[in-house]
Motif scaffolding. Structure first.
Motif, PDB file in Angstrom:
ATOM      1  N   VAL A  97      -3.134   5.046  -2.426  1.00  0.00           N
ATOM      2  CA  VAL A  97      -4.065   6.074  -1.972  1.00  0.00           C
ATOM      3  C   VAL A  97      -3.707   7.359  -2.719  1.00  0.00           C
ATOM      4  O   VAL A  97      -2.596   7.879  -2.566  1.00  0.00           O
ATOM      5  CB  VAL A  97      -3.945   6.301  -0.454  1.00  0.00           C
ATOM      6  CG1 VAL A  97      -4.838   7.459  -0.015  1.00  0.00           C
ATOM      7  CG2 VAL A  97      -4.302   5.024   0.305  1.00  0.00           C
ATOM      8  N   PRO A  98      -4.606   7.875  -3.560  1.00  0.00           N
ATOM      9  CA  PRO A  98      -4.267   9.066  -4.358  1.00  0.00           C
ATOM     10  C   PRO A  98      -3.975  10.277  -3.479  1.00  0.00           C
ATOM     11  O   PRO A  98      -4.741  10.608  -2.565  1.00  0.00           O
ATOM     12  CB  PRO A  98      -5.529   9.292  -5.208  1.00  0.00           C
ATOM     13  CG  PRO A  98      -6.248   7.976  -5.205  1.00  0.00           C
ATOM     14  CD  PRO A  98      -5.957   7.368  -3.857  1.00  0.00           C
ATOM     15  N   GLU A  99      -2.870  10.939  -3.764  1.00  0.00           N
ATOM     16  CA  GLU A  99      -2.497  12.120  -2.988  1.00  0.00           C
ATOM     17  C   GLU A  99      -3.556  13.211  -3.115  1.00  0.00           C
ATOM     18  O   GLU A  99      -3.851  13.925  -2.148  1.00  0.00           O
ATOM     19  CB  GLU A  99      -1.128  12.635  -3.463  1.00  0.00           C
ATOM     20  CG  GLU A  99      -0.515  13.679  -2.551  1.00  0.00           C
ATOM     21  CD  GLU A  99       0.930  13.979  -2.901  1.00  0.00           C
ATOM     22  OE1 GLU A  99       1.411  15.050  -2.482  1.00  0.00           O
ATOM     23  OE2 GLU A  99       1.581  13.162  -3.590  1.00  0.00           O
ATOM     24  N   ASP A 100      -4.156  13.330  -4.302  1.00  0.00           N
ATOM     25  CA  ASP A 100      -5.204  14.342  -4.506  1.00  0.00           C
ATOM     26  C   ASP A 100      -6.382  14.137  -3.559  1.00  0.00           C
ATOM     27  O   ASP A 100      -6.983  15.106  -3.076  1.00  0.00           O
ATOM     28  CB  ASP A 100      -5.693  14.314  -5.960  1.00  0.00           C
ATOM     29  CG  ASP A 100      -4.830  15.168  -6.871  1.00  0.00           C
ATOM     30  OD1 ASP A 100      -4.258  16.163  -6.375  1.00  0.00           O
ATOM     31  OD2 ASP A 100      -4.719  14.845  -8.063  1.00  0.00           O
TER      32      ASP A 100
ATOM     33  N   VAL B 278       0.855  -1.184   0.000  1.00  0.00           N
ATOM     34  CA  VAL B 278       0.000   0.000   0.000  1.00  0.00           C
ATOM     35  C   VAL B 278       0.893   1.237   0.000  1.00  0.00           C
ATOM     36  O   VAL B 278       1.749   1.397   0.876  1.00  0.00           O
ATOM     37  CB  VAL B 278      -0.921   0.035   1.233  1.00  0.00           C
ATOM     38  CG1 VAL B 278      -1.718   1.340   1.271  1.00  0.00           C
ATOM     39  CG2 VAL B 278      -1.864  -1.166   1.224  1.00  0.00           C
ATOM     40  N   LYS B 279       0.698   2.085  -0.990  1.00  0.00           N
ATOM     41  CA  LYS B 279       1.400   3.364  -1.037  1.00  0.00           C
ATOM     42  C   LYS B 279       0.433   4.437  -0.574  1.00  0.00           C
ATOM     43  O   LYS B 279      -0.593   4.669  -1.202  1.00  0.00           O
ATOM     44  CB  LYS B 279       1.890   3.666  -2.454  1.00  0.00           C
ATOM     45  CG  LYS B 279       2.660   4.980  -2.555  1.00  0.00           C
ATOM     46  CD  LYS B 279       3.191   5.215  -3.963  1.00  0.00           C
ATOM     47  CE  LYS B 279       4.005   6.498  -4.044  1.00  0.00           C
ATOM     48  NZ  LYS B 279       4.535   6.745  -5.408  1.00  0.00           N
ATOM     49  N   ALA B 280       0.766   5.068   0.546  1.00  0.00           N
ATOM     50  CA  ALA B 280      -0.122   6.094   1.110  1.00  0.00           C
ATOM     51  C   ALA B 280       0.714   7.298   1.496  1.00  0.00           C
ATOM     52  O   ALA B 280       1.673   7.172   2.265  1.00  0.00           O
ATOM     53  CB  ALA B 280      -0.851   5.545   2.337  1.00  0.00           C
ATOM     54  N   PRO B 281       0.382   8.484   0.981  1.00  0.00           N
ATOM     55  CA  PRO B 281       1.178   9.667   1.326  1.00  0.00           C
ATOM     56  C   PRO B 281       1.111   9.968   2.812  1.00  0.00           C
ATOM     57  O   PRO B 281       0.116   9.654   3.479  1.00  0.00           O
ATOM     58  CB  PRO B 281       0.525  10.781   0.499  1.00  0.00           C
ATOM     59  CG  PRO B 281      -0.825  10.292   0.149  1.00  0.00           C
ATOM     60  CD  PRO B 281      -0.736   8.798   0.085  1.00  0.00           C
ATOM     61  N   THR B 282       2.192  10.535   3.342  1.00  0.00           N
ATOM     62  CA  THR B 282       2.191  10.962   4.736  1.00  0.00           C
ATOM     63  C   THR B 282       1.009  11.901   4.960  1.00  0.00           C
ATOM     64  O   THR B 282       0.760  12.804   4.176  1.00  0.00           O
ATOM     65  CB  THR B 282       3.505  11.692   5.064  1.00  0.00           C
ATOM     66  OG1 THR B 282       4.590  10.814   4.814  1.00  0.00           O
ATOM     67  CG2 THR B 282       3.531  12.146   6.510  1.00  0.00           C
ATOM     68  N   GLY B 283       0.264  11.641   6.040  1.00  0.00           N
ATOM     69  CA  GLY B 283      -0.913  12.454   6.324  1.00  0.00           C
ATOM     70  C   GLY B 283      -2.209  11.793   5.912  1.00  0.00           C
ATOM     71  O   GLY B 283      -3.291  12.276   6.236  1.00  0.00           O
ATOM     72  N   ALA B 284      -2.111  10.648   5.184  1.00  0.00           N
ATOM     73  CA  ALA B 284      -3.323   9.963   4.727  1.00  0.00           C
ATOM     74  C   ALA B 284      -4.006   9.201   5.851  1.00  0.00           C
ATOM     75  O   ALA B 284      -5.121   8.715   5.683  1.00  0.00           O
ATOM     76  CB  ALA B 284      -2.985   9.007   3.581  1.00  0.00           C
TER      77      ALA B 284
END
Length: 734
Positions: free
Chosen positions: A188-191, A33-39
């Motif tokens: 998880v899309p950063e947008d 799972v790729k999830a931006p920091t803050g997700a």
């Protein structure tokens, strides 16, 4: 039940994906799972565990592995207890005492199971970790392993722990992961995270940096800009009656004492000190943290930090990052941006200065993420040595540390001779400057930096290094500030030569800096011009010094006098493999169960793949073995470079023939379209050392390269051009 949490669709979608894949019987074991920091990846994982246990028979235990730094496992455990208070959460010690149980989630700090001397893996009054795992398997318990920020602990020991759980699924979570063919993948899309108001709407890089002025001090200039922005942000928070006090992070890549002291002095001149509580520091060997540092209205305005706290630390009021250079040209690690992207009150304000985060750096390159094995296109599998190979041994060579290459004068003579020949240098310093400038050397008397400036919505935009958003900054040489840059440049050259830093610096000064001794002087630069010349030309100087070391000299064993030890092939080994359409066994390989999955373009170079297939189909081969690339467990040979410095190289293959002969093979890039694919400048010196070693120990040997997907061998005289008669078809010799 999950309580007190706002639902975000992107989090629920990720949870749904994880449930679907971990319940299905035909999904791949590893889920990335790729999830931006803050997700909110911790929340996503907690929701997933709760949902999974609500909708399955419950005969599953979860293992949650966290990085050692920052006590992240305690934070994650406390978070789960606060939002799913009825779930069984525990630390490693509890599970070692009570055993792993259905429905439990055990939070483990990586260092407890991977650090040398840990207690978790020792035999004693408590059953150790592997015993408890074995007991759980006997009882029919299933495991799901969650690996949080896995790139921080990519070691063979960590891999052993993961493998021991024999987990039904392994969920790896990271902000820097990439899609890999043999894993399930979800991003998880950063947008979506931006639109939810959880992270800033944009990243503003180098706001206010003026390319029309000449900087006299990097640190002073960036710190003043950052403080102006901090005050502006604080005024805007106060205008909307918010209690948030913005924090400036000051990052030092290496944390050199001189750099830290210079920054402390600058901050003190601006009225910010440790004593008045406005400055905190968090370094590996120095830590002064206020109790309220991470509070939304914390008193510290500046935190001095290293790269080490770029993961597993949460301070949402951090809004500005100043990344200082401790060398001339450095890369900015983009995942560090995550520390300033969180919105402190989990919402946007509709005011740009509050909805943006700010980065100030004169770095010239941006690198996305710390990649690890989870981001690469292979997996690992343990293989075991065949009985027929176990008695085999050879003599390996080790460097003799009593012999440290040429003296300073002899080294200077060789470097001097190289520059004189390559650049046609003479006694005329004016002509020498023209020749060096024509060959690409930079004679600007300022430090050049091509830096990024602009507003970037996502980190992926930032990683593109858009040339249209770059400006050129010029910094006036300051021998005090740039002394650190000069040392960094010298260290870069030292890395490729193995020479001591003092020796490198002395040679550069003898050839290029104004001084009394003019015998070896190509240029006579004054101090400031010399600093700028070395710092601006570090990559080119590094390449030239590397070419000096590549010059070939006879590899004389009586001069070398290397130390020796016995080499045996390791009884077990972790091997990289990748998925193939049809896996075929290699019957002649030294380890059991070695197959075509270990011999792919993702795990082996083209000449290595061609050679392994050649061995497998050769009736005269008894067995063959791929040697390791480095380390005390593998066969090593000492060679000397053009400065008589000792290095080790590791021949690629050992081949035992049916007639009793032992062959050692080194593979190198061949030729394509008339151009060499070899990238090893030391190939000639290694060739000579290989020849000496083989003759000394009565072994067969050869360098093997590819041309038109055919293999050629040379074990006579070194020449790089493969059209030469010394390169013959492998079938003629081997």
């Amino acid at each position: 039940m999950v309580k007190g949490l706002k639902d975000f669709e992107f989090q629920d979608n990720c949870v749904e994906f994880l449930i679907k894949k971990t319940v299905a019987s035909d999904s791949r074991q590893v889920i990335t799972v790729k999830a931006p920091t803050g997700a909110g990846k911790t929340v996503i994982l907690i929701k997933y565990i709760d949902e999974y246990l609500n909708n399955t028979e419950g005969n599953t235990a979860f293992i949650w592995l966290c990085p050692g730094k920052g006590n992240l496992e305690e934070q994650s455990k406390e978070k789960m207890e606060s939002i799913t208070p009825n779930r069984d959460t525990r630390n490693l010690l509890y599970s070692l005492l009570a055993g792993f149980e259905p429905g439990s989630t055990t939070f483990i700090n990586w260092e407890l199971v991977t650090k040398k001397g840990n207690n978790a893996l020792k035999d004693g009054e408590r059953q150790n970790l592997f015993d408890r795992i074995a007991d759980a398997h006997k009882s029919g318990l299933n495991f799901v392993v969650i690996i949080d920020e896995e790139h921080a602990n990519n070691t063979s020991k960590a891999n052993d722990v993961i493998n021991a759980f024999s987990a039904k699924n392994i969920i790896r979570v990271s902000a820097t992961a990439s899609k890999v063919a043999h894993q399930e993948f979800y991003e998880v899309p950063e947008d979506d995270v931006i639109n939810a108001g959880l992270i800033t709407r944009a990243i503003y890089v180098n706001e206010g940096v003026d390319e029309t002025i000449q900087i006299t001090n990097d640190y002073d200039y960036l710190l003043e800009l950052a403080d102006e922005k901090r005050k502006e942000i604080l005024e805007n928070y106060q205008a909307i009656e918010s209690k948030v006090r913005p924090l400036v992070l000051i990052q030092f890549p290496a944390g050199q004492p001189e750099t830290i002291r210079a920054v402390e002095e600058k901050l003190e001149s601006m009225g910010y000190t440790y004593d008045n509580g406005m400055v905190n520091i968090w370094m590996s060997d120095d830590k002064m943290i206020s109790d309220d540092l991470t509070d939304i209205d914390g008193s510290p305005a500046f935190l001095l930090m290293k790269q080490a706290i770029s993961t597993g630390w949460d301070c949402p009021r951090a809004k500005i990052l100043v990344k200082l250079r401790e060398g001339g040209s450095e890369e900015f690690q983009i995942q560090t941006i995550g520390r300033i992207r969180r919105m402190p009150e989990r919402k946007h304000y509709g005011i740009n200065v509050l909805d943006f985060c700010y980065l100030y750096t004169l770095d010239t390159k941006y690198k996305e993420g710390l990649l690890s094995s989870l981001d690469k296109a292979y997996q690992l599998r343990r293989l075991f040595l065949k009985d027929e190979v176990k008695g085999f041994s050879l003599t390996k060579e080790l460097r003799n540390l009593d012999y440290d290459g040429l003296g300073e004068r002899e080294t200077l003579l060789r470097v001097y001779a190289y520059f004189k020949k390559i650049y046609s240098l003479s006694g005329s310093k004016a002509d020498n400057r023209v020749n060096l400038e024509g060959a690409g050397y930079n004679f600007d008397e300022e430090i050049d930096s091509q830096v990024l400036k602009g507003i970037f919505r996502t980190t992926s935009e930032l990683s593109k290094n858009d040339s249209n958003r770059q400006i050129v900054m010029k910094t006036k040489v300051n021998t005090h500030t740039h002394g650190i840059y000069l040392l960094h440049a010298v260290d870069e050259i030292k890395k490729v030569t193995g020479m001591q830093s003092q020796k490198v610096k002395a040679i550069l000064e003898r050839m290029f800096r104004k001084g009394k001794n003019s015998k070896y002087k190509f240029l006579a630069l004054d101090t400031n011009a010399f600093y700028a010349f070395i710092i601006n030309n570090t990559p080119k100087l590094k390449q030239d010094f590397k070419q000096v070391t590549a010059q070939m000299y006879v590899q004389q064993s009586f001069v070398l006098q290397p130390k020796t030890d016995k080499f045996v092939i390791p009884e077990q080994e972790m091997y990289k493999f990748s998925e193939v359409k049809k896996e075929k066994p290699f019957h002649l390989y030294a380890y059991w169960k070695y197959t075509s999955a270990f011999c792919t373009e993702k795990t082996r170079s083209l000449p290595e793949r061609l050679f392994e297939r050649y061995c497998e189909n050769n009736d005269n081969v008894k067995w063959f073995y791929k040697n390791g690339d480095a380390g005390k467990d593998y066969l090593s040979i000492v060679y000397t470079d053009g400065l008589q410095k000792q290095w080790l190289f590791y021949p690629d293959y050992i081949v035992q023939m049916d007639n009793g002969e032992t062959w050692l093979i080194e593979t190198k890039g061949g030729e394509a379209s008339g151009h060499s694919k070899n990238i090893d400048v030391q190939m000639g010196n290694k060739f000579l050392a290989f020849k000496r070693y083989a003759e000394q120990y009565g072994l067969k040997w050869g360098f093997v390269r590819d041309l038109d997907e055919q293999l050629y061998i040379n074990n006579t005289e070194f020449v790089e051009d493969m059209s030469d008669e010394h390169w013959v078809e492998i079938e003629d010799e081997f």
